[in-house]
Scaffold this motif. Structure first.
Motif, mmCIF file in Angstrom:
data_model
loop_
_atom_site.group_PDB
_atom_site.id
_atom_site.type_symbol
_atom_site.label_atom_id
_atom_site.label_comp_id
_atom_site.label_asym_id
_atom_site.label_seq_id
_atom_site.Cartn_x
_atom_site.Cartn_y
_atom_site.Cartn_z
ATOM 1 N N ARG A 157 0.785 -1.305 -0.028
ATOM 2 C CA ARG A 157 -0.090 0.026 0.092
ATOM 3 C C ARG A 157 0.719 1.352 0.184
ATOM 4 O O ARG A 157 0.400 1.969 -0.504
ATOM 5 C CB ARG A 157 -1.050 -0.094 1.152
ATOM 6 C CG ARG A 157 -2.047 -1.121 1.132
ATOM 7 C CD ARG A 157 -3.334 -1.056 2.009
ATOM 8 N NE ARG A 157 -3.993 -2.050 1.720
ATOM 9 C CZ ARG A 157 -5.427 -2.057 2.254
ATOM 10 N NH1 ARG A 157 -5.735 -1.035 2.893
ATOM 11 N NH2 ARG A 157 -6.032 -3.061 1.957
ATOM 12 N N PRO A 158 1.922 1.467 0.681
ATOM 13 C CA PRO A 158 2.756 2.645 0.658
ATOM 14 C C PRO A 158 3.134 2.960 -0.593
ATOM 15 O O PRO A 158 3.304 4.034 -1.122
ATOM 16 C CB PRO A 158 3.985 2.309 1.483
ATOM 17 C CG PRO A 158 3.554 1.295 2.545
ATOM 18 C CD PRO A 158 2.508 0.264 1.677
ATOM 19 N N ASN A 159 3.276 2.028 -1.759
ATOM 20 C CA ASN A 159 3.650 2.396 -3.048
ATOM 21 C C ASN A 159 2.507 2.877 -3.887
ATOM 22 O O ASN A 159 2.783 3.572 -5.044
ATOM 23 C CB ASN A 159 4.327 0.898 -3.721
ATOM 24 C CG ASN A 159 5.387 1.300 -4.539
ATOM 25 O OD1 ASN A 159 5.653 2.536 -4.976
ATOM 26 N ND2 ASN A 159 6.074 0.183 -4.993
ATOM 27 N N CYS A 160 1.386 2.918 -3.390
ATOM 28 C CA CYS A 160 0.338 3.298 -3.966
ATOM 29 C C CYS A 160 0.343 5.018 -4.104
ATOM 30 O O CYS A 160 -0.317 5.526 -5.160
ATOM 31 C CB CYS A 160 -1.140 3.191 -3.375
ATOM 32 S SG CYS A 160 -1.481 1.340 -3.552
ATOM 33 N N SER A 161 1.261 5.772 -3.392
ATOM 34 C CA SER A 161 0.968 7.218 -3.618
ATOM 35 C C SER A 161 2.718 7.596 -4.245
ATOM 36 O O SER A 161 2.891 8.601 -4.329
ATOM 37 C CB SER A 161 0.964 7.853 -2.261
ATOM 38 O OG SER A 161 1.817 7.207 -1.331
ATOM 39 N N LYS A 162 3.305 6.448 -4.230
ATOM 40 C CA LYS A 162 4.917 6.616 -4.884
ATOM 41 C C LYS A 162 4.999 6.047 -6.119
ATOM 42 O O LYS A 162 4.437 6.704 -7.264
ATOM 43 C CB LYS A 162 5.617 6.229 -3.673
ATOM 44 C CG LYS A 162 5.829 6.810 -2.291
ATOM 45 C CD LYS A 162 6.542 6.145 -1.339
ATOM 46 C CE LYS A 162 6.085 6.566 0.056
ATOM 47 N NZ LYS A 162 4.986 5.779 0.504
ATOM 48 N N ASP A 163 5.954 5.238 -6.418
ATOM 49 C CA ASP A 163 6.308 4.545 -7.442
ATOM 50 C C ASP A 163 5.169 4.220 -8.485
ATOM 51 O O ASP A 163 4.982 4.229 -9.645
ATOM 52 C CB ASP A 163 7.696 3.410 -7.491
ATOM 53 C CG ASP A 163 8.935 4.160 -6.988
ATOM 54 O OD1 ASP A 163 8.969 5.433 -6.958
ATOM 55 O OD2 ASP A 163 9.556 3.298 -6.780
ATOM 56 N N TYR A 164 4.437 3.365 -7.827
ATOM 57 C CA TYR A 164 3.176 2.946 -8.552
ATOM 58 C C TYR A 164 2.333 4.047 -9.213
ATOM 59 O O TYR A 164 1.958 3.804 -10.254
ATOM 60 C CB TYR A 164 2.512 1.824 -7.633
ATOM 61 C CG TYR A 164 1.151 1.076 -8.338
ATOM 62 C CD1 TYR A 164 1.670 -0.065 -9.287
ATOM 63 C CD2 TYR A 164 -0.127 1.594 -8.331
ATOM 64 C CE1 TYR A 164 0.689 -0.635 -9.898
ATOM 65 C CE2 TYR A 164 -0.971 0.753 -8.942
ATOM 66 C CZ TYR A 164 -0.695 -0.338 -9.807
ATOM 67 O OH TYR A 164 -1.642 -0.837 -10.457
ATOM 68 N N LEU A 165 1.913 4.966 -8.507
ATOM 69 C CA LEU A 165 1.144 5.950 -8.918
ATOM 70 C C LEU A 165 1.846 6.825 -10.054
ATOM 71 O O LEU A 165 0.926 7.328 -10.931
ATOM 72 C CB LEU A 165 0.893 7.147 -7.801
ATOM 73 C CG LEU A 165 0.041 8.274 -7.979
ATOM 74 C CD1 LEU A 165 -1.459 7.945 -8.638
ATOM 75 C CD2 LEU A 165 -0.416 8.977 -6.756
ATOM 76 N N GLN A 166 3.282 6.766 -9.881
ATOM 77 C CA GLN A 166 4.340 7.291 -11.005
ATOM 78 C C GLN A 166 4.280 6.638 -12.218
ATOM 79 O O GLN A 166 4.734 7.136 -13.078
ATOM 80 C CB GLN A 166 5.532 7.800 -10.372
ATOM 81 C CG GLN A 166 5.401 8.828 -9.282
ATOM 82 C CD GLN A 166 6.817 8.848 -8.621
ATOM 83 O OE1 GLN A 166 7.686 8.482 -8.934
ATOM 84 N NE2 GLN A 166 6.601 9.135 -7.396
ATOM 85 N N GLY A 167 3.667 5.347 -12.039
ATOM 86 C CA GLY A 167 3.731 4.356 -13.339
ATOM 87 C C GLY A 167 5.170 3.684 -13.477
ATOM 88 O O GLY A 167 5.456 3.191 -14.407
ATOM 89 N N GLU A 168 6.006 3.869 -11.942
ATOM 90 C CA GLU A 168 7.372 3.163 -12.288
ATOM 91 C C GLU A 168 7.498 1.975 -11.611
ATOM 92 O O GLU A 168 8.344 1.092 -11.728
ATOM 93 C CB GLU A 168 8.216 4.198 -11.509
ATOM 94 C CG GLU A 168 8.317 5.708 -11.818
ATOM 95 C CD GLU A 168 9.149 5.724 -13.326
ATOM 96 O OE1 GLU A 168 9.860 4.763 -13.575
ATOM 97 O OE2 GLU A 168 8.646 6.473 -14.212
#
Length: 526
Positions: free
Chosen positions: A165-176
């Motif tokens: 879940r922490p990645n939902c606002s970081k790399d994942y949201l950025q498409g990375e």
């Protein structure tokens, strides 16, 4: 596979003192060498969480702590001791010949599951976990690590099994970060350990007297023991018309996917809330090409948590990336007939918007509980073993738990994961008090700030380094003439040492910090 005869001398005995870490090479393989109590140990050199470089972490006795997110491992067997890592570290054989240290490679694996019991159909007991966040994921494994062999059922309103879940606002949201990175475990893992994950199963009631759980479908499930880890639900703002399309929150993988698709279209987004999630969302959507405005009631982001100086520095990082701030302002209302097209602030300013992200915090999701007292904020109180009442435990964002400083409730991933693991061990009969010093991290424009401890008010802030000009610094938050929390940028080993000292109840005085104490040395003396 690595040949079992691959062996090489890696250093002299005197090259490492107790507590030292060093990355060495055996053939074509990187290995972490550690020394504790005169013994040498060899392990995989990257953290099993995000592949952090463990040689830049810190060793406290046999506890090896990752510099990035403070995952913790036992160097003797490689087992994972603390979240956010799920897996441990493979180890290699070490031998001494004369004054030389030799390492013999014994595995090519990059991670190692902690020992867990297999399910046994002869055991008719049922343990139910309500929630599939970090707490639920670590709890399921903690139950098996503790030796329970009965049935484990995880109920979640989400459509997904546990994910990062922490990645939902970081790399994942950025498409990375691709979709396949997000699941914490493959489906086969849960099947092999008899952990039944039932998605799209909202719980509507839990009765601790009858030990029954009611689902939205009307199904009733009985339990022998249950764990509540339902997390938080977004706070509602009176000024937000929920009938308008284009208004979103960021609490789930689905939310992140939706926002990522919108962000790639170069749309205008207004983010209501200058919180950690709000500004991580702003960072990520801006990187996708969106025009981003942030509205917040504070005059400086994070002023209550990190202080005005650091808050202004972080604001500057975002402004340099093209994010616009409207601080000291509140949302008055949204404009639009069917779909939002503007945000109107309390001073009359109108911000055009193709979509709006609300980041106004969360409240504990506990409205389904029957006959269980809740705190004013909706959370539940536990004892030091994370137990509420007979057969019922809680972990994560909803928990008010006892500490030496009083009752605390912390909303962070590492805390939730570690509480889940401890609760799982306790459910399995391993009496284990929860005693971890709180820790969280945030990524603001590519800069990771780590924070350890907890304070309810800040009487003073001491700085080691200048937040406005230095590339690295520490900030010490003082309450009642004691250091209760510390934030750091690029001071990873110091933050680890401070957290280990906090957990041991051996934090030095404010005066010692003011005089420039060497934190790693202080830990070695403790």
């Amino acid at each position: 596979m690595i040949a079992d005869y691959t062996e090489a001398p890696v250093c002299h005995i005197d090259d490492l003192a107790d507590g030292d870490l060093k990355e060495v090479r055996v053939g074509d393989t990187d290995v972490l060498l550690a020394r504790a109590n005169g013994q040498f140990y060899a392990l995989h050199p990257k953290c099993s969480h995000y592949q952090g470089p463990l040689a830049k972490g810190l060793l406290n006795g046999h506890r090896l702590v990752c510099p990035w997110h403070n995952a913790c491992f036992d160097i003797r067997d490689g087992h994972r001791l603390e979240a956010p890592a799920l897996n441990g570290l493979p180890t290699h054989e070490v031998r001494i010949e004369g004054d030389q240290v030799f390492v013999r490679l014994t595995t090519d694996k990059e991670s190692l599951e902690n020992p867990m019991s297999a399910p046994d159909t002869a055991n008719s007991e049922t343990y139910v976990i309500i929630g599939s966040g970090g707490a639920g994921a670590f709890a399921a494994e903690g139950i098996r690590e503790g030796g329970f062999t009965g049935k484990i059922v995880m109920l979640t309103a989400s459509g997904e099994a546990p994910y990062d879940r922490p990645n939902c606002s970081k790399d994942y949201l950025q498409g990375e970060a691709p979709d396949e990175w997000m699941a914490l475990r493959p489906e086969e893992f849960y099947k092999s350990y008899g952990i039944e994950i039932r998605t799209n199963q909202p719980v509507t009631a839990l009765n601790p007297i009858t030990k029954q759980i009611e689902l939205a479908s009307g199904e009733i499930i009985g339990y022998d023991k249950a764990l509540l880890c339902t997390g938080g639900k977004p706070n509602k703002l009176p000024a937000v018309d929920l009938a308008l399309k284009g208004v979103y929150t960021l609490r789930s993988l689905h939310d992140s996917q939706t926002l990522r698709d919108l962000g790639k279209q170069g749309k205008r987004v207004v983010i209501v809330g200058s919180s950690f999630i709000g500004l991580e969302g702003a960072m990520s959507l801006r990187k996708l090409g969106s025009e981003v405005d942030v509205v917040g009631p504070e005059t400086t982001p994070f002023e209550k948590i990190l202080g005005a100086r650091i808050g202004r520095v972080i604001q500057g990082w975002h402004e340099a990336a093209g994010i616009r701030f409207h601080l000291g302002r509140r949302l008055d209302h949204l404009e639009g007939e069917e779909t939002v097209n503007a945000v109107v602030l309390d001073n009359g300013e109108r911000l055009p918007a193709d979509f709006v992200l609300i980041g106004a915090g969360v409240k504990p999701r506990t409205d389904f509980l029957k006959g269980i007292p809740v705190e004013k904020d909706g959370g539940v109180r536990t004892d030091e073993y994370l137990k509420i009442t007979d057969g019922l435990y809680a972990a994560g964002d909803i928990v008010h738990y006892p500490t030496s400083d009083g009752i605390q409730r912390i909303e962070h991933w590492k805390v939730a994961g570690q509480q889940g693991h401890v609760a799982g061990l306790n459910m399995a009969g391993k009496e284990t008090p929860y005693q971890m010093a709180p820790f969280f991290w945030t990524n603001q424009q590519g800069k990771r700030i780590n924070y350890v401890g907890h304070t309810t008010q800040v009487d003073d802030i001491l700085y080691d380094g200048n937040p406005e000009t230095d590339e690295s610094f520490l900030a010490f938050y003082v309450q009642n003439n004691q250091i209760k929390a510390v934030a750091g940028l690029k001071r990873d080993q110091d933050i680890i040492a401070i957290r280990e000292l906090m957990q041991a109840g051996k934090m030095p005085s404010v005066e010692a910090a003011r005089n420039g104490i060497k934190w790693v040395d202080e830990l070695k003396k403790a």
